[in-house]
Design a protein around this motif. Structure first.
Motif, PDB file in Angstrom:
ATOM      1  N   VAL A 141      59.516 -67.018 -26.560  1.00  0.00           N
ATOM      2  CA  VAL A 141      59.412 -68.459 -26.346  1.00  0.00           C
ATOM      3  C   VAL A 141      58.946 -69.123 -27.639  1.00  0.00           C
ATOM      4  O   VAL A 141      58.222 -68.505 -28.435  1.00  0.00           O
ATOM      5  CB  VAL A 141      58.457 -68.765 -25.171  1.00  0.00           C
ATOM      6  N   GLN A 142      59.366 -70.343 -27.853  1.00  0.00           N
ATOM      7  CA  GLN A 142      58.984 -71.061 -29.064  1.00  0.00           C
ATOM      8  C   GLN A 142      57.551 -71.593 -28.951  1.00  0.00           C
ATOM      9  O   GLN A 142      57.059 -71.851 -27.843  1.00  0.00           O
ATOM     10  CB  GLN A 142      59.940 -72.222 -29.298  1.00  0.00           C
ATOM     11  N   PRO A 143      56.881 -71.759 -30.076  1.00  0.00           N
ATOM     12  CA  PRO A 143      55.551 -72.373 -30.039  1.00  0.00           C
ATOM     13  C   PRO A 143      55.589 -73.723 -29.328  1.00  0.00           C
ATOM     14  O   PRO A 143      56.517 -74.514 -29.519  1.00  0.00           O
ATOM     15  CB  PRO A 143      55.201 -72.531 -31.522  1.00  0.00           C
ATOM     16  N   GLY A 144      54.585 -73.951 -28.502  1.00  0.00           N
ATOM     17  CA  GLY A 144      54.537 -75.169 -27.705  1.00  0.00           C
ATOM     18  C   GLY A 144      55.226 -75.055 -26.365  1.00  0.00           C
ATOM     19  O   GLY A 144      55.118 -75.960 -25.530  1.00  0.00           O
ATOM     20  N   GLY A 145      55.919 -73.949 -26.157  1.00  0.00           N
ATOM     21  CA  GLY A 145      56.656 -73.764 -24.918  1.00  0.00           C
ATOM     22  C   GLY A 145      55.780 -73.269 -23.782  1.00  0.00           C
ATOM     23  O   GLY A 145      54.560 -73.105 -23.918  1.00  0.00           O
ATOM     24  N   SER A 146      56.437 -73.032 -22.644  1.00  0.00           N
ATOM     25  CA  SER A 146      55.747 -72.593 -21.435  1.00  0.00           C
ATOM     26  C   SER A 146      56.397 -71.343 -20.869  1.00  0.00           C
ATOM     27  O   SER A 146      57.584 -71.084 -21.106  1.00  0.00           O
ATOM     28  CB  SER A 146      55.789 -73.700 -20.375  1.00  0.00           C
ATOM     29  N   LEU A 147      55.608 -70.616 -20.108  1.00  0.00           N
ATOM     30  CA  LEU A 147      56.088 -69.372 -19.509  1.00  0.00           C
ATOM     31  C   LEU A 147      55.204 -69.056 -18.314  1.00  0.00           C
ATOM     32  O   LEU A 147      53.994 -69.320 -18.350  1.00  0.00           O
ATOM     33  CB  LEU A 147      55.996 -68.240 -20.538  1.00  0.00           C
ATOM     34  N   THR A 148      55.810 -68.485 -17.283  1.00  0.00           N
ATOM     35  CA  THR A 148      55.042 -68.034 -16.130  1.00  0.00           C
ATOM     36  C   THR A 148      55.240 -66.538 -15.938  1.00  0.00           C
ATOM     37  O   THR A 148      56.372 -66.074 -15.832  1.00  0.00           O
ATOM     38  CB  THR A 148      55.455 -68.771 -14.847  1.00  0.00           C
ATOM     39  N   LEU A 149      54.145 -65.823 -15.916  1.00  0.00           N
ATOM     40  CA  LEU A 149      54.170 -64.394 -15.629  1.00  0.00           C
ATOM     41  C   LEU A 149      53.845 -64.182 -14.156  1.00  0.00           C
ATOM     42  O   LEU A 149      53.048 -64.910 -13.573  1.00  0.00           O
ATOM     43  CB  LEU A 149      53.146 -63.656 -16.479  1.00  0.00           C
ATOM     44  N   SER A 150      54.455 -63.161 -13.579  1.00  0.00           N
ATOM     45  CA  SER A 150      54.209 -62.831 -12.176  1.00  0.00           C
ATOM     46  C   SER A 150      53.856 -61.359 -12.039  1.00  0.00           C
ATOM     47  O   SER A 150      54.261 -60.534 -12.858  1.00  0.00           O
ATOM     48  CB  SER A 150      55.447 -63.143 -11.336  1.00  0.00           C
ATOM     49  N   THR A 206      54.108 -56.677 -19.496  1.00  0.00           N
ATOM     50  CA  THR A 206      55.291 -57.465 -19.797  1.00  0.00           C
ATOM     51  C   THR A 206      55.034 -58.168 -21.128  1.00  0.00           C
ATOM     52  O   THR A 206      53.936 -58.678 -21.367  1.00  0.00           O
ATOM     53  CB  THR A 206      55.605 -58.466 -18.654  1.00  0.00           C
ATOM     54  N   ARG A 207      56.031 -58.179 -21.985  1.00  0.00           N
ATOM     55  CA  ARG A 207      55.823 -58.636 -23.367  1.00  0.00           C
ATOM     56  C   ARG A 207      56.109 -60.124 -23.510  1.00  0.00           C
ATOM     57  O   ARG A 207      57.154 -60.611 -23.094  1.00  0.00           O
ATOM     58  CB  ARG A 207      56.715 -57.854 -24.325  1.00  0.00           C
ATOM     59  N   VAL A 208      55.174 -60.803 -24.151  1.00  0.00           N
ATOM     60  CA  VAL A 208      55.332 -62.221 -24.487  1.00  0.00           C
ATOM     61  C   VAL A 208      55.332 -62.351 -26.003  1.00  0.00           C
ATOM     62  O   VAL A 208      54.412 -61.881 -26.671  1.00  0.00           O
ATOM     63  CB  VAL A 208      54.192 -63.064 -23.885  1.00  0.00           C
ATOM     64  N   THR A 209      56.368 -62.980 -26.522  1.00  0.00           N
ATOM     65  CA  THR A 209      56.464 -63.228 -27.954  1.00  0.00           C
ATOM     66  C   THR A 209      56.625 -64.721 -28.172  1.00  0.00           C
ATOM     67  O   THR A 209      57.552 -65.343 -27.620  1.00  0.00           O
ATOM     68  CB  THR A 209      57.649 -62.479 -28.575  1.00  0.00           C
ATOM     69  N   VAL A 210      55.723 -65.293 -28.953  1.00  0.00           N
ATOM     70  CA  VAL A 210      55.778 -66.720 -29.255  1.00  0.00           C
ATOM     71  C   VAL A 210      56.148 -66.860 -30.727  1.00  0.00           C
ATOM     72  O   VAL A 210      55.364 -66.539 -31.621  1.00  0.00           O
ATOM     73  CB  VAL A 210      54.440 -67.412 -28.971  1.00  0.00           C
ATOM     74  N   SER A 211      57.350 -67.319 -30.965  1.00  0.00           N
ATOM     75  CA  SER A 211      57.853 -67.389 -32.325  1.00  0.00           C
ATOM     76  C   SER A 211      58.978 -68.397 -32.408  1.00  0.00           C
ATOM     77  O   SER A 211      59.764 -68.548 -31.475  1.00  0.00           O
ATOM     78  CB  SER A 211      58.353 -66.016 -32.770  1.00  0.00           C
ATOM     79  N   ALA A 212      59.061 -69.038 -33.579  1.00  0.00           N
ATOM     80  CA  ALA A 212      60.160 -69.961 -33.809  1.00  0.00           C
ATOM     81  C   ALA A 212      61.401 -69.201 -34.262  1.00  0.00           C
ATOM     82  O   ALA A 212      62.478 -69.764 -34.397  1.00  0.00           O
ATOM     83  CB  ALA A 212      59.763 -71.005 -34.857  1.00  0.00           C
ATOM     84  N   LEU A 241      50.990 -70.533 -28.264  1.00  0.00           N
ATOM     85  CA  LEU A 241      50.743 -70.404 -29.699  1.00  0.00           C
ATOM     86  C   LEU A 241      51.226 -69.034 -30.165  1.00  0.00           C
ATOM     87  O   LEU A 241      51.248 -68.085 -29.377  1.00  0.00           O
ATOM     88  CB  LEU A 241      49.248 -70.540 -29.972  1.00  0.00           C
ATOM     89  N   PRO A 242      51.546 -68.911 -31.438  1.00  0.00           N
ATOM     90  CA  PRO A 242      51.935 -67.583 -31.938  1.00  0.00           C
ATOM     91  C   PRO A 242      50.872 -66.517 -31.648  1.00  0.00           C
ATOM     92  O   PRO A 242      51.231 -65.355 -31.398  1.00  0.00           O
ATOM     93  CB  PRO A 242      52.111 -67.819 -33.436  1.00  0.00           C
ATOM     94  N   GLU A 243      49.625 -66.913 -31.637  1.00  0.00           N
ATOM     95  CA  GLU A 243      48.563 -65.931 -31.369  1.00  0.00           C
ATOM     96  C   GLU A 243      48.491 -65.514 -29.901  1.00  0.00           C
ATOM     97  O   GLU A 243      47.701 -64.629 -29.549  1.00  0.00           O
ATOM     98  CB  GLU A 243      47.201 -66.454 -31.824  1.00  0.00           C
ATOM     99  N   ASP A 244      49.308 -66.108 -29.058  1.00  0.00           N
ATOM    100  CA  ASP A 244      49.418 -65.644 -27.669  1.00  0.00           C
ATOM    101  C   ASP A 244      50.393 -64.470 -27.543  1.00  0.00           C
ATOM    102  O   ASP A 244      50.531 -63.887 -26.464  1.00  0.00           O
ATOM    103  CB  ASP A 244      49.895 -66.775 -26.753  1.00  0.00           C
ATOM    104  N   THR A 245      51.052 -64.142 -28.627  1.00  0.00           N
ATOM    105  CA  THR A 245      51.969 -63.003 -28.633  1.00  0.00           C
ATOM    106  C   THR A 245      51.209 -61.723 -28.305  1.00  0.00           C
ATOM    107  O   THR A 245      50.219 -61.394 -28.961  1.00  0.00           O
ATOM    108  CB  THR A 245      52.651 -62.873 -30.005  1.00  0.00           C
ATOM    109  N   ALA A 246      51.663 -61.031 -27.265  1.00  0.00           N
ATOM    110  CA  ALA A 246      50.951 -59.829 -26.817  1.00  0.00           C
ATOM    111  C   ALA A 246      51.709 -59.188 -25.669  1.00  0.00           C
ATOM    112  O   ALA A 246      52.617 -59.791 -25.084  1.00  0.00           O
ATOM    113  CB  ALA A 246      49.539 -60.181 -26.348  1.00  0.00           C
ATOM    114  N   MET A 247      51.291 -57.979 -25.349  1.00  0.00           N
ATOM    115  CA  MET A 247      51.691 -57.373 -24.088  1.00  0.00           C
ATOM    116  C   MET A 247      50.676 -57.843 -23.055  1.00  0.00           C
ATOM    117  O   MET A 247      49.458 -57.736 -23.288  1.00  0.00           O
ATOM    118  CB  MET A 247      51.683 -55.858 -24.189  1.00  0.00           C
ATOM    119  N   TYR A 248      51.181 -58.356 -21.953  1.00  0.00           N
ATOM    120  CA  TYR A 248      50.311 -58.868 -20.906  1.00  0.00           C
ATOM    121  C   TYR A 248      50.332 -57.913 -19.719  1.00  0.00           C
ATOM    122  O   TYR A 248      51.402 -57.588 -19.183  1.00  0.00           O
ATOM    123  CB  TYR A 248      50.766 -60.261 -20.478  1.00  0.00           C
TER     124      TYR A 248
END
Length: 125
Positions: free
Chosen positions: A12-21, A119-125, A87-94
């Motif tokens: 997802v791009q910086p500033g975007g949204s995501l929902t994990l389940s 589940t992997r979240v990557t925040v990057s442009a 944010l890019p610093e939210d990039t992580a395995m959740y």
């Protein structure tokens, strides 16, 4: 056999949204505090949020407070993590984790006795 299965990770791009389940089976769900724990590349795992048995109490680590909302549905044995303003610093395995018979504790990862595979979240442009 307890099963904890996460889904929803994405790029997802910086500033975007995501929902994990997360779906849990094999235990009495409303006897478990549920948490989301993440591990960024090269860093230790940290608990970012936790919700109590019936959703009454919710806890967030400082770095995500105001951007992330945890919720649970005890009728469906599910827990969700709504993430906004990523944010890019939210990039992580959740990881979704259950503290069965225990209360939330963001400072003690040993509190959580059942974990998913992540589940992997990557925040990057």
């Amino acid at each position: 056999q307890v099963s904890v299965v996460e889904s929803g990770g994405a790029l997802v791009q910086p500033g975007g949204s995501l929902t994990l389940s997360c779906v849990v089976s094999g235990l009495t769900f409303d006897d478990a505090s549920m948490a989301w724990i993440r591990q960024a590349p090269g860093k230790e795992r940290e608990a970012v949020s936790c919700v109590s048995y019936y959703g009454t109490n919710k806890f967030y680590t400082d770095s995500v407070r105001g951007r992330i909302t945890i919720s649970r549905d005890n009728n469906k044995n599910t827990v969700h993590l709504q993430m906004n303003s990523l944010l890019p610093e939210d990039t992580a395995m959740y990881y979704c984790a259950a503290a069965y018979g225990r209360v939330c504790d963001l400072d003690n990862l040993n509190n959580y006795n059942y974990w998913g595979q992540g589940t992997r979240v990557t925040v990057s442009a």
